[in-house]
Design a protein around this motif. Structure first.
Motif, short mmCIF file in Angstrom:
data_model
loop_
_atom_site.label_atom_id
_atom_site.label_comp_id
_atom_site.label_asym_id
_atom_site.label_seq_id
_atom_site.Cartn_x
_atom_site.Cartn_y
_atom_site.Cartn_z
N ASN A 1 86.39 93.51 53.54
CA ASN A 1 85.07 93.84 54.09
C ASN A 1 85.09 95.08 54.99
O ASN A 1 84.03 95.58 55.37
CB ASN A 1 84.51 92.66 54.87
CG ASN A 1 84.11 91.51 53.96
OD1 ASN A 1 83.91 91.70 52.76
ND2 ASN A 1 83.97 90.33 54.53
N SER B 1 76.87 101.03 48.95
CA SER B 1 76.94 100.93 47.49
C SER B 1 75.58 100.86 46.83
O SER B 1 75.51 100.81 45.60
CB SER B 1 77.77 99.70 47.09
OG SER B 1 79.15 99.94 47.30
N ALA C 1 83.70 92.83 44.02
CA ALA C 1 85.01 92.38 44.51
C ALA C 1 85.61 91.48 43.43
O ALA C 1 84.88 90.90 42.62
CB ALA C 1 84.90 91.64 45.83
N TYR D 1 76.06 96.00 48.33
CA TYR D 1 75.78 95.97 49.76
C TYR D 1 76.08 97.36 50.35
O TYR D 1 76.75 98.19 49.75
CB TYR D 1 76.68 94.97 50.47
CG TYR D 1 76.43 93.50 50.23
CD1 TYR D 1 75.68 93.04 49.15
CD2 TYR D 1 76.98 92.55 51.08
CE1 TYR D 1 75.48 91.69 48.94
CE2 TYR D 1 76.79 91.19 50.88
CZ TYR D 1 76.03 90.76 49.81
OH TYR D 1 75.84 89.42 49.61
N LYS D 2 75.59 97.56 51.54
CA LYS D 2 75.95 98.73 52.37
C LYS D 2 75.77 100.04 51.60
O LYS D 2 74.73 100.23 50.95
CB LYS D 2 77.38 98.55 52.92
CG LYS D 2 77.54 97.30 53.78
CD LYS D 2 78.92 97.17 54.39
CE LYS D 2 79.95 96.66 53.43
NZ LYS D 2 81.25 96.36 54.07
N LEU E 1 83.10 87.40 51.08
CA LEU E 1 83.17 88.82 50.68
C LEU E 1 81.79 89.45 50.69
O LEU E 1 80.83 88.90 50.14
CB LEU E 1 83.81 88.93 49.30
CG LEU E 1 85.29 88.60 49.22
CD1 LEU E 1 85.75 88.48 47.77
CD2 LEU E 1 86.12 89.65 49.97
N ARG E 2 81.69 90.61 51.29
CA ARG E 2 80.42 91.34 51.41
C ARG E 2 80.30 92.30 50.22
O ARG E 2 80.55 93.51 50.34
CB ARG E 2 80.36 92.09 52.74
CG ARG E 2 80.44 91.21 53.96
CD ARG E 2 79.12 90.51 54.21
NE ARG E 2 78.08 91.47 54.56
CZ ARG E 2 76.76 91.19 54.58
NH1 ARG E 2 76.35 89.99 54.23
NH2 ARG E 2 75.89 92.13 54.90
N ALA E 3 79.96 91.74 49.08
CA ALA E 3 79.83 92.52 47.86
C ALA E 3 78.71 91.94 47.03
O ALA E 3 78.46 90.73 47.04
CB ALA E 3 81.14 92.51 47.06
N TYR F 1 81.60 100.46 51.65
CA TYR F 1 81.01 100.05 50.38
C TYR F 1 81.01 98.54 50.22
O TYR F 1 81.69 97.82 50.94
CB TYR F 1 81.78 100.68 49.22
CG TYR F 1 81.78 102.19 49.23
CD1 TYR F 1 80.67 102.90 48.81
CD2 TYR F 1 82.89 102.91 49.67
CE1 TYR F 1 80.66 104.29 48.79
CE2 TYR F 1 82.90 104.29 49.67
CZ TYR F 1 81.78 104.99 49.24
OH TYR F 1 81.78 106.35 49.24
N GLY F 2 80.26 98.07 49.24
CA GLY F 2 80.23 96.65 48.93
C GLY F 2 79.61 96.40 47.57
O GLY F 2 78.65 95.64 47.45
N SER G 1 85.03 98.24 54.86
CA SER G 1 84.73 99.34 53.95
C SER G 1 83.27 99.71 54.10
O SER G 1 82.43 98.86 54.40
CB SER G 1 85.01 98.92 52.49
OG SER G 1 84.54 99.89 51.58
N SER H 1 86.09 98.98 45.71
CA SER H 1 86.10 97.53 45.59
C SER H 1 87.49 96.93 45.78
O SER H 1 88.48 97.46 45.27
CB SER H 1 85.54 97.13 44.23
OG SER H 1 84.20 97.58 44.11
#
Length: 495
Positions: free
Chosen positions: A411, A461, A419, A458-459, A436-438, A415-416, A413, A261
């Motif tokens: 972003n 995670s 943040a 996300y993703k 932010l993509r979290a 992972y998400g 990463s 994160s």
């Protein structure tokens, strides 16, 4: 070197319908991270023992009273589960400390209280749930109700076993399911006691416990055809394997997996609070959190000041005995994990990272698994220490010049999960939170878990969410019933 918080049972076994599991596998050592000494053995449950646990949960679901209890009756039982935990906070905290090395004061004040609250939360939640009714189609009444799904396989992680496992247990049971829990083989002590305590409250077979390694016990559990849904918290690679098996059996899953994160600090932030938040975000729970703010992005005008102050504070942290009230960072959970974290220090050196502090084992603290708080400045976000989840007291710093650059780095990463954003400039905060993509974004606060809101990533995670409505959707099936208000005209085929 340090006294043992409590003497655990010399032998830990699973529980099937309230009785000791047949086991069938080898005895696995359990170590105290504070000293590296073996403190117990865990009897691994093989496929036959796992099958017995699933079958017990299936009998309790198909033939037992639990799924059919009124909501008021189930609420009363959930409250008794809460009371059982609160009555044993000290014992449970000590057992958790023995297996995990987490700080005793945090286990007492937060982890065990959160475990008890999980049951209170879902008791409150189901007290307010309601079905749906539709009258829009003339002549018909349609209702939607929710039913429990069946047998839930609950797989808990080693970094906060009781706090995180009880979230799954409370949610699954609140909606009328039965369950088989599998803790990590590294940290079984407190959860074994929790399940034992809850046997005095729950009907037979509603909550069962199996123990062992993922490729043995875990695999047998997720592959069993009697399992109706799976909730897993742990590593991303293991999550992929579980979902692959579950997909073949069409078993729904929730997966709360890894994180890397971004903790984004702007020059417009209250830097004193941001510094406190950044230290908490990476070093809390001995650095072993999927939601750790492990990539700390700092705006360039304040980068050197912030990293210098961070390094000074990190180097001054009190590392040592998790039972000592003054300790700020305890040991890592196991020797292999400690060696893995130290391996990232070697990787950082090879990649040309600039060390601010730490990067070595605390040899002066004996045979326990102690690592000095570590912080590095990475040459770029492409560095392994900026991309791979380290899961330890290891912060990676990166500078940025504009909000757009911070967004791109954050972003970038696999992972998400979460943040963090630190700024007192509202337009900056709004820009960041929307880009932010979290799954969770915390603004000007290190960590705040609102159980009513969905939590997940996300993703890579994860898949799915935990929380009030999210758990209701996962742990129940929707059943639609349509009734004509008056006899509807039907064609007479073949008349």
């Amino acid at each position: 070197m340090f006294d043992l918080p409590i003497t655990p049972a010399p032998r830990v076994q699973g529980l099937v319908a309230g009785k000791a599991s047949p086991g069938g596998g080898p005895e696995l050592p359990v170590y105290y991270p504070g000293t590296g000494a073996q403190v117990s053995v865990l009897v691994e449950d093989g496929p036959e023992a796992v099958a017995a646990a699933v079958e017990a949960a299936r009998r309790a679901f198909d033939n037992g009273p639990w799924p059919k209890l009124s909501t008021d009756a189930r609420i009363a039982v959930l409250e008794r589960c809460r009371e059982a935990i609160l009555a044993n906070v000290d014992e449970l905290a000590r057992l958790e400390c023995v297996a995990t090395g987490l700080l005793m004061r945090e286990l007492r004040a937060m982890h065990m209280k959160r475990a008890a609250y999980n049951f209170r939360f879902f008791a409150d939640y189901i007290s307010q749930t309601a079905g749906q009714r539709y009258d829009q189609t003339a002549g018909f009444l349609t209702t939607v109700a929710r039913d429990p799904v069946g047998v839930a396989a609950l797989i808990a992680p080693w970094n906060a076993p009781v706090a995180l496992a009880t979230m799954k247990i409370a949610a699954a049971l609140a909606f009328g399911n039965t369950a088989v829990l599998k803790p990590s083989e590294q940290t079984p002590l407190a959860l074994a006691r929790v399940v034992e305590l809850l046997q005095e409250v729950l009907p037979e077979g509603v909550l069962n416990l199996v123990n062992g390694r993922g490729p043995v016990t875990g695999a047998a559990l997720v592959e069993h055809p009697g399992v109706d849904l799976i909730s897993f918290t742990g590593g991303t690679q293991t999550g992929r394997q579980i979902m692959s098996v579950a997909g073949r059996n069409l078993v729904p899953c929730t997966m709360e997996l890894g994180g890397k994160s971004a903790n984004v600090v702007f020059a417009s932030a209250d830097l004193d609070r941001a510094l406190d938040g950044a230290l908490i975000g990476i070093f809390a729970n001995n650095g072993q959190q999927c939601l750790a703010g492990s990539r700390i992005l700092v705006e360039r005008p304040v980068f050197e000041e912030f990293t210098g102050r961070f390094a000074e504070r990190a180097a001054a942290m009190r590392v040592g005995d998790p039972m000592d009230e003054a300790t700020e960072l305890g040991p890592l959970a196991s020797m292999p994990h400690m060696n893995r974290v130290l391996g990232f220090a070697e990787t950082a050196r090879a990649e040309g990272c600039r060390f601010l502090t730490g990067g070595a084992r605390r040899e002066d603290l004996g045979e326990g698994y102690y690592v000095a708080p570590t912080a590095v400045v990475a040459p770029s976000n492409a560095a392994k220490v900026a991309q791979e989840e380290i899961f330890g007291p290891f912060a990676t710093f990166l500078p940025f010049d504009t909000p757009e650059e911070a967004i791109a780095i954050a972003n970038d990463s696999a992972y998400g999960l979460v943040a963090y954003v630190w700024s007192d400039h509202l337009p900056t905060v709004m820009t960041m939170t929307e880009a932010l993509r979290a799954g969770v974004v915390w603004v000007n606060t290190p960590m705040m878990r609102e159980l009513r809101a969905p939590f997940g990533g996300y993703k890579a995670s994860g898949v799915g969410r935990e929380g009030g409505a999210a758990c209701e959707a996962f742990y129940t099936e929707e059943r639609t019933v349509t009734i004509p208000k008056t006899p509807a005209p039907l064609p007479s085929l073949g008349a």
